[in-house]
Motif scaffolding. Structure first.
Motif, PDB file in Angstrom:
ATOM      1  N   VAL A 156       8.849 -38.220  47.087  1.00  0.00           N
ATOM      2  CA  VAL A 156       7.990 -37.122  46.669  1.00  0.00           C
ATOM      3  C   VAL A 156       7.902 -36.982  45.157  1.00  0.00           C
ATOM      4  O   VAL A 156       7.040 -36.267  44.649  1.00  0.00           O
ATOM      5  CB  VAL A 156       8.450 -35.780  47.276  1.00  0.00           C
TER       6      VAL A 156
ATOM      7  N   GLU B 241      10.960 -39.642  52.586  1.00  0.00           N
ATOM      8  CA  GLU B 241       9.630 -39.773  51.985  1.00  0.00           C
ATOM      9  C   GLU B 241       9.718 -39.501  50.494  1.00  0.00           C
ATOM     10  O   GLU B 241      10.191 -38.443  50.074  1.00  0.00           O
ATOM     11  CB  GLU B 241       8.666 -38.786  52.637  1.00  0.00           C
TER      12      GLU B 241
ATOM     13  N   HIS C  15       3.952 -35.231  40.091  1.00  0.00           N
ATOM     14  CA  HIS C  15       4.735 -36.202  40.853  1.00  0.00           C
ATOM     15  C   HIS C  15       5.960 -36.704  40.092  1.00  0.00           C
ATOM     16  O   HIS C  15       6.664 -37.601  40.564  1.00  0.00           O
ATOM     17  CB  HIS C  15       3.858 -37.390  41.263  1.00  0.00           C
TER      18      HIS C  15
ATOM     19  N   VAL D 283       3.715 -28.822  49.869  1.00  0.00           N
ATOM     20  CA  VAL D 283       3.469 -30.259  49.925  1.00  0.00           C
ATOM     21  C   VAL D 283       3.695 -30.724  51.356  1.00  0.00           C
ATOM     22  O   VAL D 283       4.387 -30.079  52.135  1.00  0.00           O
ATOM     23  CB  VAL D 283       4.395 -31.028  48.957  1.00  0.00           C
TER      24      VAL D 283
ATOM     25  N   VAL E  18       5.346 -33.121  53.945  1.00  0.00           N
ATOM     26  CA  VAL E  18       6.496 -34.000  54.148  1.00  0.00           C
ATOM     27  C   VAL E  18       6.646 -34.208  55.646  1.00  0.00           C
ATOM     28  O   VAL E  18       6.783 -33.240  56.401  1.00  0.00           O
ATOM     29  CB  VAL E  18       7.787 -33.383  53.563  1.00  0.00           C
TER      30      VAL E  18
END
Length: 398
Positions: free
Chosen positions: A296, A294, A339, A355, A357
């Protein structure tokens, strides 16, 4: 144009040609270049008389080739480009193109020395705010010289090598304890690989950058933040950093990045004379950080305060020699936005702002987590240059 099929739009076309070292069941380790989804066996090409590099391309590391210097690097690159674009060479060259899926990629060069800088103003400011709340985030010397430390060359590993969770001392409210790190982090960085050495006592100038530096490699400087926080004063990073540093299997030659040089950020106050680099240029490299697949973060290298040429000048100002295979890294690449940061320390603001995930709230790395750092740069005529990715998976302490 090239006669190699499947290269249209590829970031690994003939405009790139990054170097690496590979082996197969039938071939001993040797030098190759990536061409799309293939590797061109340069060792075999030299053995067949198709390219000439003083016999260095059949060796198990890039060091001997890198030591030959820029005129030889340029000549080989030009010849490889010719081999891949002139159809008259197809019959001889095509058998030397091996699918990447059929080869094992190895550490591309023997690392002589490893230096890690701290050259992102955004990263340094964020870390200062996290580690020293209520104090000025940048220390007084930060804008006068590129801060760095001498790392451990023996624990630099190639992309894909499992990363063993480090153990060491860390602070707790009850006092220091010894055990596995519980705040394991990444640092997304860009590394510069030295080809041509310099003698002890010689100071390389910023303008000598292209004469000494062979190419660029993506770096993940894994960091145990709890071990680091307990040990870093007064001498700086040690065990929190030295357990592993991952680099990509592919080294992108500087000549592939000609279109990526851009004006670097203004520097105020004015820097010392030996740090003046004219023109004052950075690199427009765009990184991407994936945590278990993913994305990030997307750190922008063009925002780095200290340039690669200034870093080279600084690491030799005291007369320290350069050696073939020296690796110096930029330090964590971070931009202005959350980001765009290159560490999970910043992404989660010291572990206070988790965060999501994979549907879970996360702060630092767990065993089994995989991190992949990739990157691109603008190439000639609107093309894209792909930077070899660097990946690693965390495994439990041994």
């Amino acid at each position: 144009m090239t006669w190699v099929t499947g290269l249209e739009g590829s970031p690994y076309g003939v405009h790139n040609l990054p170097y690496g070292v590979f082996r197969t069941a039938a071939r001993e380790p040797r030098v190759g270049v990536r061409v799309g989804a293939h590797v061109l066996d340069l060792g075999g090409a030299e053995q067949a008389g198709l390219v000439f590099a003083a016999g260095t391309l059949g060796r198990p590391r890039l060091n001997d080739f890198m030591a030959l210097g820029r005129p030889q690097w340029t000549a080989v690159r030009q010849r490889v480009t010719e081999l891949l674009t002139d159809s008259a060479h197809r019959a001889a060259v095509e058998p030397l193109l091996l699918p990447l899926l059929d080869v094992e990629l190895l550490l591309p060069f023997d690392v002589a020395d490893y230096v890690d800088f701290y050259s992102s103003e955004q990263h340094a400011t964020n870390v200062g705010k996290i580690f020293r709340p209520g104090q000025p985030p940048l220390l007084p010397n930060w804008k006068h010289l590129p801060i760095g430390y001498h790392g451990r060359a023996g624990t630099v590993v190639v992309s894909g090598t499992p990363i063993v969770r480090p153990c060491g001392q860390r602070a707790t409210p009850q006092g220091p304890v010894t055990g596995a790190s519980v705040r394991l982090d990444i640092e997304a960085e860009v590394g510069f690989v030295v080809g041509v050495p310099s003698p002890l006592g010689h100071r390389a100038a910023a303008g000598d950058f292209a004469d000494h530096v062979f190419g660029v490699v993506l770096v993940n400087d894994w960091s145990a933040r709890d071990i680091q926080a307990w040990e870093y004063q007064p001498l700086g990073p040690f065990l929190g950093k030295s357990f592993a540093t991952s680099i990509a299997a592919w080294v992108t030659p500087l000549e592939a990045l000609g279109a990526a040089f851009v004006p670097a950020p203004d520097q105020d106050p004015p820097v010392a004379d030996y740090l003046r680099d004219e023109p004052h240029l950075g690199l427009d490299l765009r990184l991407s950080v994936e945590w278990n697949g993913e994305r990030v973060s997307e750190p922008p290298f063009a925002a780095m305060y200290w340039t690669p040429a200034q870093q080279l000048a600084h690491l030799t100002i005291n007369g320290a020699a350069l050696r073939t295979g020296d690796l110096y890294a930029s330090g964590t690449v971070s931009g202005d936005e959350r980001h765009q940061v290159g560490s999970f320390l910043e992404l989660t603001w010291g572990g206070t702002e988790p965060v999501r995930v994979g549907g879970e709230e996360r702060m630092f790395l767990a065993d089994g987590d995989t991190v992949t750092i990739s990157g691109t740069a603008p190439g000639p005529d609107g093309t894209t240059v792909g930077l070899g990715e660097v990946t690693g998976t965390i495994i439990s302490p041994r």
